[in-house]
Design a protein around this motif. Structure first.
Motif, mmCIF file in Angstrom:
data_model
loop_
_atom_site.group_PDB
_atom_site.id
_atom_site.type_symbol
_atom_site.label_atom_id
_atom_site.label_comp_id
_atom_site.label_asym_id
_atom_site.label_seq_id
_atom_site.Cartn_x
_atom_site.Cartn_y
_atom_site.Cartn_z
ATOM 1 N N ALA A 92 81.881 -48.012 -1.928
ATOM 2 C CA ALA A 92 82.413 -47.486 -3.195
ATOM 3 C C ALA A 92 81.422 -47.744 -4.331
ATOM 4 C CB ALA A 92 83.760 -48.125 -3.508
ATOM 5 N N ALA A 93 80.763 -48.909 -4.294
ATOM 6 C CA ALA A 93 79.783 -49.235 -5.336
ATOM 7 C C ALA A 93 78.636 -48.234 -5.327
ATOM 8 C CB ALA A 93 79.237 -50.659 -5.121
ATOM 9 N N LEU A 94 78.162 -47.883 -4.132
ATOM 10 C CA LEU A 94 77.050 -46.933 -4.052
ATOM 11 C C LEU A 94 77.510 -45.532 -4.454
ATOM 12 C CD1 LEU A 94 74.238 -46.007 -3.472
ATOM 13 C CD2 LEU A 94 74.714 -46.092 -1.028
ATOM 14 N N ASP A 95 78.701 -45.153 -4.005
ATOM 15 C CA ASP A 95 79.245 -43.840 -4.380
ATOM 16 C C ASP A 95 79.312 -43.698 -5.904
ATOM 17 O OD1 ASP A 95 80.434 -41.364 -3.340
ATOM 18 O OD2 ASP A 95 82.265 -42.060 -4.345
ATOM 19 N N ALA A 96 79.828 -44.734 -6.574
ATOM 20 C CA ALA A 96 79.937 -44.699 -8.036
ATOM 21 C C ALA A 96 78.555 -44.665 -8.689
ATOM 22 C CB ALA A 96 80.729 -45.912 -8.533
ATOM 23 N N LYS A 97 77.606 -45.369 -8.077
ATOM 24 C CA LYS A 97 76.244 -45.407 -8.614
ATOM 25 C C LYS A 97 75.577 -44.037 -8.517
ATOM 26 C CE LYS A 97 72.458 -47.302 -10.104
ATOM 27 N NZ LYS A 97 71.953 -48.596 -10.546
ATOM 28 N N ILE A 98 75.786 -43.352 -7.395
ATOM 29 C CA ILE A 98 75.196 -42.003 -7.267
ATOM 30 C C ILE A 98 75.814 -41.075 -8.317
ATOM 31 C CG2 ILE A 98 74.762 -40.031 -5.733
ATOM 32 C CD1 ILE A 98 74.971 -41.930 -3.335
ATOM 33 N N ASP A 99 77.129 -41.205 -8.528
ATOM 34 C CA ASP A 99 77.776 -40.417 -9.599
ATOM 35 C C ASP A 99 77.074 -40.663 -10.939
ATOM 36 O OD1 ASP A 99 79.668 -39.415 -7.851
ATOM 37 O OD2 ASP A 99 81.266 -40.804 -8.468
ATOM 38 N N ARG A 100 76.869 -41.937 -11.269
ATOM 39 C CA ARG A 100 76.222 -42.254 -12.553
ATOM 40 C C ARG A 100 74.794 -41.697 -12.593
ATOM 41 N NH1 ARG A 100 78.642 -47.137 -11.743
ATOM 42 N NH2 ARG A 100 76.742 -48.256 -11.245
ATOM 43 N N ASN A 101 74.066 -41.842 -11.480
ATOM 44 C CA ASN A 101 72.686 -41.337 -11.469
ATOM 45 C C ASN A 101 72.627 -39.823 -11.602
ATOM 46 O OD1 ASN A 101 71.391 -43.770 -11.403
ATOM 47 N ND2 ASN A 101 71.080 -43.801 -9.184
ATOM 48 N N GLU A 102 73.650 -39.128 -11.078
ATOM 49 C CA GLU A 102 73.650 -37.660 -11.225
ATOM 50 C C GLU A 102 73.788 -37.257 -12.693
ATOM 51 O OE1 GLU A 102 76.604 -36.472 -8.374
ATOM 52 O OE2 GLU A 102 75.093 -36.193 -6.795
ATOM 53 N N GLY B 9 77.623 -40.222 5.137
ATOM 54 C CA GLY B 9 77.886 -39.365 3.988
ATOM 55 C C GLY B 9 77.075 -39.788 2.767
ATOM 56 N N LEU B 10 76.985 -41.094 2.537
ATOM 57 C CA LEU B 10 76.204 -41.584 1.393
ATOM 58 C C LEU B 10 74.717 -41.304 1.607
ATOM 59 C CD1 LEU B 10 78.129 -44.920 0.835
ATOM 60 C CD2 LEU B 10 77.982 -43.029 -0.793
ATOM 61 N N GLN B 11 74.278 -41.464 2.850
ATOM 62 C CA GLN B 11 72.881 -41.177 3.164
ATOM 63 C C GLN B 11 72.560 -39.708 2.866
ATOM 64 O OE1 GLN B 11 72.295 -42.878 7.006
ATOM 65 N NE2 GLN B 11 70.250 -43.631 6.491
ATOM 66 N N ARG B 12 73.505 -38.826 3.188
ATOM 67 C CA ARG B 12 73.305 -37.400 2.924
ATOM 68 C C ARG B 12 73.249 -37.148 1.417
ATOM 69 N NH1 ARG B 12 76.682 -35.991 6.826
ATOM 70 N NH2 ARG B 12 78.427 -35.974 5.387
ATOM 71 N N ARG B 13 74.162 -37.776 0.665
ATOM 72 C CA ARG B 13 74.145 -37.586 -0.799
ATOM 73 C C ARG B 13 72.811 -38.052 -1.384
ATOM 74 N NH1 ARG B 13 78.792 -39.667 -4.665
ATOM 75 N NH2 ARG B 13 77.750 -38.227 -6.099
ATOM 76 N N LEU B 14 72.339 -39.214 -0.926
ATOM 77 C CA LEU B 14 71.068 -39.745 -1.437
ATOM 78 C C LEU B 14 69.907 -38.805 -1.113
ATOM 79 C CD1 LEU B 14 71.616 -43.464 -0.399
ATOM 80 C CD2 LEU B 14 71.361 -42.653 -2.759
ATOM 81 N N ALA B 15 69.905 -38.249 0.083
ATOM 82 C CA ALA B 15 68.816 -37.339 0.480
ATOM 83 C C ALA B 15 68.853 -36.081 -0.378
ATOM 84 C CB ALA B 15 68.928 -36.993 1.963
ATOM 85 N N SER B 64 79.142 -59.535 -15.779
ATOM 86 C CA SER B 64 78.266 -59.897 -14.664
ATOM 87 C C SER B 64 78.785 -59.279 -13.374
ATOM 88 C CB SER B 64 78.082 -61.413 -14.559
ATOM 89 O OG SER B 64 79.275 -62.034 -14.201
ATOM 90 N N ALA B 65 80.096 -59.089 -13.244
ATOM 91 C CA ALA B 65 80.633 -58.401 -12.059
ATOM 92 C C ALA B 65 80.071 -56.980 -11.963
ATOM 93 C CB ALA B 65 82.153 -58.362 -12.112
ATOM 94 N N ALA B 66 80.030 -56.293 -13.101
ATOM 95 C CA ALA B 66 79.506 -54.921 -13.105
ATOM 96 C C ALA B 66 78.021 -54.911 -12.759
ATOM 97 C CB ALA B 66 79.740 -54.283 -14.475
ATOM 98 N N GLU B 71 73.685 -53.715 -8.832
ATOM 99 C CA GLU B 71 72.468 -54.076 -8.090
ATOM 100 C C GLU B 71 72.700 -53.992 -6.584
ATOM 101 O OE1 GLU B 71 69.798 -54.150 -9.518
ATOM 102 O OE2 GLU B 71 70.192 -54.699 -11.600
ATOM 103 N N VAL B 72 73.904 -54.392 -6.154
ATOM 104 C CA VAL B 72 74.253 -54.281 -4.742
ATOM 105 C C VAL B 72 74.161 -52.812 -4.295
ATOM 106 C CG1 VAL B 72 76.367 -54.252 -3.351
ATOM 107 C CG2 VAL B 72 75.604 -56.383 -4.415
ATOM 108 N N ALA B 73 74.633 -51.919 -5.150
ATOM 109 C CA ALA B 73 74.557 -50.485 -4.841
ATOM 110 C C ALA B 73 73.101 -50.031 -4.739
ATOM 111 C CB ALA B 73 75.294 -49.687 -5.918
ATOM 112 N N ASP B 74 72.252 -50.528 -5.636
ATOM 113 C CA ASP B 74 70.835 -50.148 -5.596
ATOM 114 C C ASP B 74 70.164 -50.623 -4.313
ATOM 115 O OD1 ASP B 74 70.746 -48.793 -8.003
ATOM 116 O OD2 ASP B 74 70.223 -50.569 -9.175
ATOM 117 N N VAL B 75 70.490 -51.843 -3.891
ATOM 118 C CA VAL B 75 69.903 -52.339 -2.635
ATOM 119 C C VAL B 75 70.312 -51.435 -1.479
ATOM 120 C CG1 VAL B 75 69.928 -54.234 -0.947
ATOM 121 C CG2 VAL B 75 69.741 -54.752 -3.397
#
Lengths: 108, 108, 108, 108
Positions: A92-102, B9-15, B64-66, B71-75
């Motif tokens: 979910a964290a990555l999904d939200a991050k991609i939304d923000r990056n878009e 699915g996330l990998q596809r969105r990133l690509a 700090s939670a946000a 950062e976890v999403a970026d990794v």
């Protein structure tokens, strides 16, 4: 017996693995992020002297392919353990991050 | 429209995200591992001066939670992009690694 | 024969060492910063599971003292080689940085 | 007033700087190696998307030259503070390491 190959299942296996060895006291968030960064650097070490072109062929050699695959697994292992300890849903964290990056980097 | 929240699915969105911005030339394996290690270090930065106890309470503060979640999403983003470029199935890699670790560190 | 133990002398030894082995083509700034970060992470690895208190006693054990000393040397080696390649006077850079920090963080 | 620009003098300035701000409790070896690795990664971040050729021209642009110089200073700052806390003579450590490397990698 066989856990499904998804993030939640792997996260559960990792938690059981650590619990069975009484490793939880070591798994503070601070220590887990350090371990994560160390594993990421072990990936960098494989690539540090390669040209960009050589880096693109790293999977052609079975030994370096195995090494890269192993380090990638280690990075994911510590990332999932960190998220488990912190209660973060990493997908979910990555999904939200991609939304923000878009929104931040609109496609041309 | 909505992709399922799984690794594929996330990998596809990133690509698709990278392709739409013509970022693929930058995404050599060498560059992606560097970016992965930089993001891991940004996580370390959040924790570097905290005691172990303070590090366990990092999600109590919304700011700090946000930051940690971001950062976890970026990794994960760079890890998945690296695995996409190299053709590595990261979940299978971790599953195999846990198998090896179970043999290497038998539970007491 | 014996070079003076100062930064300039060590930097010269490192440059001669690399030149004698034809390693300069590998020593791009990009590769040297990667190598520097990898060595810094090897230091982190020594400390990653230690408590703050244990980390303060790391030099008491001859083996870990030798390992820390060795990694510290590696970090300095890549830092000096990077500065050589980029033409940076690292002592002047740090002196100027401390000046800036004294203005940025006034002592109470 | 003016300290000589050598490692010992800079190490003394850094120690006085930290003492005047009561930062020593934060400066455990474990925290200092984390901070060192974070600064090394901030250097990597500058170079992460550059080609090898572009990385060789990083000092041509005043802004990126200033940024690199600043990060190089930060790396040295944490390295010297770490060595101060651990009682390591970093120049002697590097000198001994080059000796070992000359035996380990004989010049052709």
């Amino acid at each position: 017996m066989t856990e499904p190959l998804d993030v939640a299942g792997l996260q559960r296996r990792l938690a059981e693995f650590a619990a069975a060895r009484n490793w939880q006291p070591y798994h503070t968030p601070k220590n887990l992020v350090a371990a994560l960064s160390v594993e990421a650097s072990e990936l960098v070490e494989i690539f540090q002297w390669l040209t960009p072109e050589e880096s693109g062929r790293v999977m052609d050699d079975p030994d370096s392919a195995a090494r890269v695959t192993d380090e990638v697994a280690d990075v994911l292992a510590y990332l999932l353990q960190l998220c488990e300890v912190l209660g973060i849903d990493v997908l979910a964290a990555l999904d939200a991050k991609i939304d923000r990056n878009e929104r931040r980097f609109p496609a041309p």
